[in-house]
Design an enzyme around this catalytic site. Structure first.
Site, PDB file in Angstrom:
ATOM      1  N   CYS A  31       0.901  -1.092  -0.400  1.00  0.00           N
ATOM      2  CA  CYS A  31       0.092  -0.093   0.205  1.00  0.00           C
ATOM      3  C   CYS A  31       0.893   1.386  -0.077  1.00  0.00           C
ATOM      4  O   CYS A  31       2.288   1.286  -0.099  1.00  0.00           O
ATOM      5  CB  CYS A  31      -0.993   0.037   1.053  1.00  0.00           C
ATOM      6  SG  CYS A  31       0.081   0.397   2.839  1.00  0.00           S
TER       7      CYS A  31
ATOM      8  N   ASP B  69     -16.900  16.713 -10.436  1.00  0.00           N
ATOM      9  CA  ASP B  69     -16.145  17.958 -10.472  1.00  0.00           C
ATOM     10  C   ASP B  69     -16.245  19.395 -10.549  1.00  0.00           C
ATOM     11  O   ASP B  69     -17.891  19.248 -11.577  1.00  0.00           O
ATOM     12  CB  ASP B  69     -14.618  17.589 -11.188  1.00  0.00           C
ATOM     13  CG  ASP B  69     -14.268  18.599 -11.517  1.00  0.00           C
ATOM     14  OD1 ASP B  69     -13.494  18.534 -10.604  1.00  0.00           O
ATOM     15  OD2 ASP B  69     -13.958  18.224 -12.988  1.00  0.00           O
TER      16      ASP B  69
ATOM     17  N   ASP C  61      -8.807  14.673 -13.493  1.00  0.00           N
ATOM     18  CA  ASP C  61     -10.343  13.839 -12.885  1.00  0.00           C
ATOM     19  C   ASP C  61      -9.452  12.127 -12.579  1.00  0.00           C
ATOM     20  O   ASP C  61      -9.918  11.892 -12.388  1.00  0.00           O
ATOM     21  CB  ASP C  61     -11.123  14.390 -13.307  1.00  0.00           C
ATOM     22  CG  ASP C  61     -11.612  15.228 -12.963  1.00  0.00           C
ATOM     23  OD1 ASP C  61     -11.402  15.587 -12.472  1.00  0.00           O
ATOM     24  OD2 ASP C  61     -12.624  15.994 -14.205  1.00  0.00           O
TER      25      ASP C  61
END
Lengths: 63, 828
Positions: free
Chosen positions: B29, B450, B653
């Site tokens: 991770c 957004d 994005d």
């Protein structure tokens, strides 16, 4: 039984961890009488070196 | 993200740095990434560290005079990780790496889909042929056909069915059970029993096992479940597309100036410090700092900013952005894995890799169901062993329980609902990638929108015209538009578009002159006009004090004021802004009616952002978010326990879309955003999000019902298989009953899924909160119809399954009605 009931959360990164697998790989740590499970070595070692910050109420797992 | 910040640190190489790549093992991770970076950075002489979780690679820039490779591997090992066979490579060579990986993934997936297809079709063919042989009145002697059936069934069981055994074993090792366990156990028992009575019929008879063949049960279960998997695998083939699409943005070549000579070289060969020329219409190949010339760059693909950004010497330019107007030269500062584009690739990779896999509904149900069935089978065997006629009888009923417990429509429940659901979605302009996306939607409680391109149109428009003195608003627009005719700037285009909309007659302009970053001058009907920003007006000596207040107000609203002066006198202000889409407020209201928390995400200043959010009816705002922080913001919401759907359209994005639990891309946006998302809204109408979520919820509801239908019949028949009816009516499970259950559950699952076709998009928030009566009536009507069919088929099956024939007729008739009543009840 179903896997969902056995998931633990890695206190460092917030990932879901299967305690069974974590135990097999030795990715656990005891702290204040509780057992914590980790996704990998990095989280476990970070935790063992200094567990305090991960219990701070404003701590946000980095992933 | 630490990876993002430390590569942004200014790099001023005083002496040649060397770059090494280490393959690191054992990272899971982002914490691992942080830890390794921290340890390596502590080594003296290391200037940059970049650890990529997805490719398991650490890229380190270091001073060879101070550090050796052993020091670096030592640092990684001290952090608790292993370094795989240290391979030194030029960082620039890694640029093509992820693309190659994607290709390999794609090929593997392609093979998997082809194999699933082959296996499911062969199995289904075999199964259908078997059913025909066994149930059509062909007058065949079963005992002669059985060996042929055994051969065909064996092939299906161990060739096509091998995946179930492997997966069931893996689950068993982790002491859990899932759908694969159920399929493996159920089909093995059905197959094993049939094989036994086929191979040793006399032994079976001597021991008292009835000559029942369940080959077609096992084969059809395997066939239908594999078919379901094939349908799903086919639907989600292109998940790796995001990274590939991102890689495709990169320029292939760069025009490098070395020793005064310009030459086109592959972009991989550009090194830090190279001077690179970019001509109009070309892509910037790598990141760097502009040294010569000026231009306007379209950075919308990376930042989402719709306006071209003016660049002059000293400004940073970003690789993969588009050069619009001028020619310029820049000095490369970041190449290969360090560029902003590579960062985005990495963010997408990390976000995709860090997502916890969703436990599928079918697996959840099976996980609970399997242990119960095993216990029931054991108890049944024990019960009959003690109280029953013989030990063989106890074994027979236990086997029957295991055979009937495996629902063949289990594999169909999810894919059929998803196919109908996604087909219906496509009719509404919504592309849904695979079943996971749909199942995920039921958990969504937060929607992050957004701003640019999602809530707003993504291109500037005239929002306000303030005319001064004797000039009318129309005259002001007409003058400004006439001057802007030759302009390519979006702000100018906005004024022009507005003038055309109002059908204003434009006057031909002469002596047109564009001032980069400021505006335009032109002579219209003998007067010298200037249209531009404050800097242009001030440079022309135009008096702005009287309109200072209005201009400030316009800026506060998030718009850009354009000052129009004629012969040095201010005639008015035209406000241009990226405006809210007309349907945005309604879409927000509908999302809230669905019980979702709506957030707006933007890089805008907090005040501007709030003004826009208020107009859209959004209460939660995340403002001043840098493009590379979007994914982190989504993660922050997730860490608060929210299940987040992210809606966006830009390349910047993409990481946030991949990070979110459900990524929704606006179809009018970029390919990359679409590839990184789970759902794409083709038309760009924000209200389709509402439709998508409503439809997804409905589809998941149908999946649940499908699972109920798949299990329902089998569950109802478990008591029959257990022999609960045996003491009274002499009825036990036999192949006819098993086949009837299979047919009934498959029909129910498929017809139930087809009901999704009547889905209609909600028209108002009110309709979401209070569904019309008709829908509920239709729901119950369907249940009644299915129950009726079940009664008929169940009755027929029991009639044919009647063990002894004529003399027991009255008894078994009653038996039939009892069981039918049971089926009927369970259906409710």
């Amino acid at each position: 039984m179903a896997q969902t009931q056995m998931m633990a959360t890695d206190p460092v990164c917030g990932m879901h961890v299967d305690p069974q697998q974590a135990t097999e790989k030795g990715l656990t740590a005891e702290y204040n009488g509780e057992t914590y499970y980790f996704c990998g070595k990095g989280c476990m070692l970070d935790f063992k070196e200094n567990p305090e910050p991960y219990f701070a109420p404003d701590y946000k797992p980095s992933m | 993200m630490t990876t993002a910040t430390d590569t942004r640190a200014p790099t001023t190489p005083t002496q040649p740095l060397e770059i090494i790549q280490l393959d690191v093992e054992g990272m899971t991770c982002a914490s691992c990434v942080n830890r390794i970076e921290r340890f390596v950075r502590k080594v003296d002489g290391v200037s940059q560290v970049n650890v990529n979780l997805a490719t398991e690679r650490a890229t380190i820039a270091y001073d060879p005079g101070l550090v050796t490779r052993a020091d670096l591997t030592g640092a990684v090992e001290a952090a608790g990780y292993d370094v795989r066979q240290p391979v030194a490579a030029e960082a620039t060579a890694s640029g093509s790496d992820p693309a190659a990986q994607v290709d390999a993934h794609e090929a593997a997936r392609e093979r998997e889909v082809a194999e699933l297809r082959r296996k499911s079709f062969v199995s289904l063919g075999v199964g259908v042929a078997m059913m025909a042989l066994m149930y059509l009145p062909l007058g065949l002697d079963m005992r002669l056909v059985a060996p042929a059936l055994l051969i065909a069934a064996t092939i299906v069981q161990f060739w096509a069915g091998s995946v179930f055994y492997r997966a069931a074993w893996t689950a068993a090792v982790h002491r859990s059970t899932n759908m694969n366990t159920l399929v493996a156990v159920g089909t093995s028992v059905a197959y094993g029993y049939s094989a036994f009575v086929t191979l040793w019929p006399s032994l079976a008879e001597a021991w008292g096992f009835p000559y029942h063949l369940y080959y077609e049960t096992a084969v059809i279960i395997i066939a239908l479940i594999l078919m379901g998997r094939w349908l799903e695998a086919r639907a989600k083939k292109q998940t790796a597309g995001a990274i590939k699409a991102l890689m495709g943005l990169q320029a292939r070549t760069a025009r490098v100036i070395r020793d005064g000579v310009e030459a086109d070289v592959p972009v991989e060969q550009v090194v830090v410090g190279d001077l690179v020329r970019v001509r109009p219409g070309e892509k910037v190949p790598v990141d760097g700092v502009l040294t010569e010339g000026r231009s306007a760059l379209d950075e919308s693909m990376l930042t989402g900013e719709s306006l071209p950004v003016e660049k002059e010497p000293g400004d940073e330019v970003i690789g993969a952005t588009l050069n619009r107007t001028g020619s310029f030269v820049f000095r490369a500062t970041k190449v290969g894995a360090d560029t902003a584009l590579a960062q985005i690739v990495r963010l997408v990779e990390e976000a995709q890799g860090s997502k916890a896999p969703l436990q599928r509904l079918a697996d959840q149900v099976a996980g609970v169901f399997v242990p119960i069935v095993l216990v029931v089978a054991a108890l049944t065997a024990a019960g009959w062993f003690v109280f029953g006629p013989s030990p063989v009888f106890a074994v027979t009923v236990a086997i029957a329980v295991l055979i009937i417990a495996c629902p063949c429509a289990l594999g169909l429940a999810t894919p059929t609902a998803i196919m109908v659901g996604t087909g219906k979605a496509a009719e509404h302009g919504i592309l849904i990638r695979g079943g996971e996306a749909l199942e995920q939607t039921r958990r969504i409680d937060t929607v992050v929108l957004d701003k640019t391109g999602t809530l707003t149109r993504g291109r500037p428009e005239v929002t306000r015209v303030v005319a001064l003195g004797g000039t009318s608003e129309e005259e002001l627009l007409r003058l400004a538009a006439s001057a802007e005719v030759g302009s390519e700037h979006p702000l100018g285009s906005a004024i022009l578009a507005r003038a055309r909309e109002l059908r204003l007659e434009l006057t031909d302009a002469t002596e047109f002159e564009a001032v980069p970053g400021r505006g335009v001058h032109a002579t219209v009907a003998g007067s010298r006009l200037s249209v531009g920003n404050r800097a242009l007006a001030e440079a022309g000596g135009v008096e702005l004090a009287p309109v200072a207040e209005v201009a400030d107000e316009i800026a506060r609203d998030g718009a850009t004021p354009m000052f129009v002066a004629v012969d040095g006198t201010l005639r008015g202000i035209i406000a241009v802004a990226d405006t809210l889409k007309a349907e945005s407020p309604q879409a927000v209201a509908e999302l809230e009616a669905l019980g979702l928390e709506v957030w707006m995400l933007t890089g805008d200043h907090a005040l501007t952002a709030e003004a826009i959010a208020r107009r859209a009816g959004i209460g939660h705002v995340l403002a001043e978010v840098q493009p590379d922080e979007k994914a982190a913001k989504v993660r922050e919401l997730q860490s608060q326990g929210k299940v987040v759907a992210m809606v966006g359209d830009g390349i910047n994005d993409a990481p946030a879309l991949a990070q979110s639990d459900l990524g929704v891309a606006i179809g009018t946006g970029t390919d990359v955003a679409m590839a990184a998302s789970d759902i794409t809204l083709i038309g760009g109408d924000l209200r389709t999000i509402v439709t998508a979520i409503a439809l997804s919820r409905k589809t998941v509801g149908v999946i649940k019902q499908g699972l109920f239908w798949a299990f329902g019949y089998n569950v109802v028949l478990i008591p029959v298989a257990m022999g609960l009816l045996y003491p009274f009516f002499g009825i036990l499970l036999n192949p006819v009953i098993a086949a009837a259950a299979m047919a009934m559950s498959s029909v129910s699952v498929v017809t139930n899924a087809l009901r999704l076709r009547s889905f209609r998009a909600p028209e108002s928030p009110d309709q979401i909160l209070h569904p019309p009566l008709m829908e509920r009536v239709r729901e119950y009507g369907y249940l009644v119809a299915i129950a009726l069919v079940a009664v008929v088929i169940g009755g027929a099956a029991l009639y044919f399954a009647n063990p002894a024939g004529s003399d027991e007729m009255p008894m078994s008739d009653r038996g039939a009605s009892t069981v039918v009543a049971r089926v009927d009840q369970a259906d409710r």
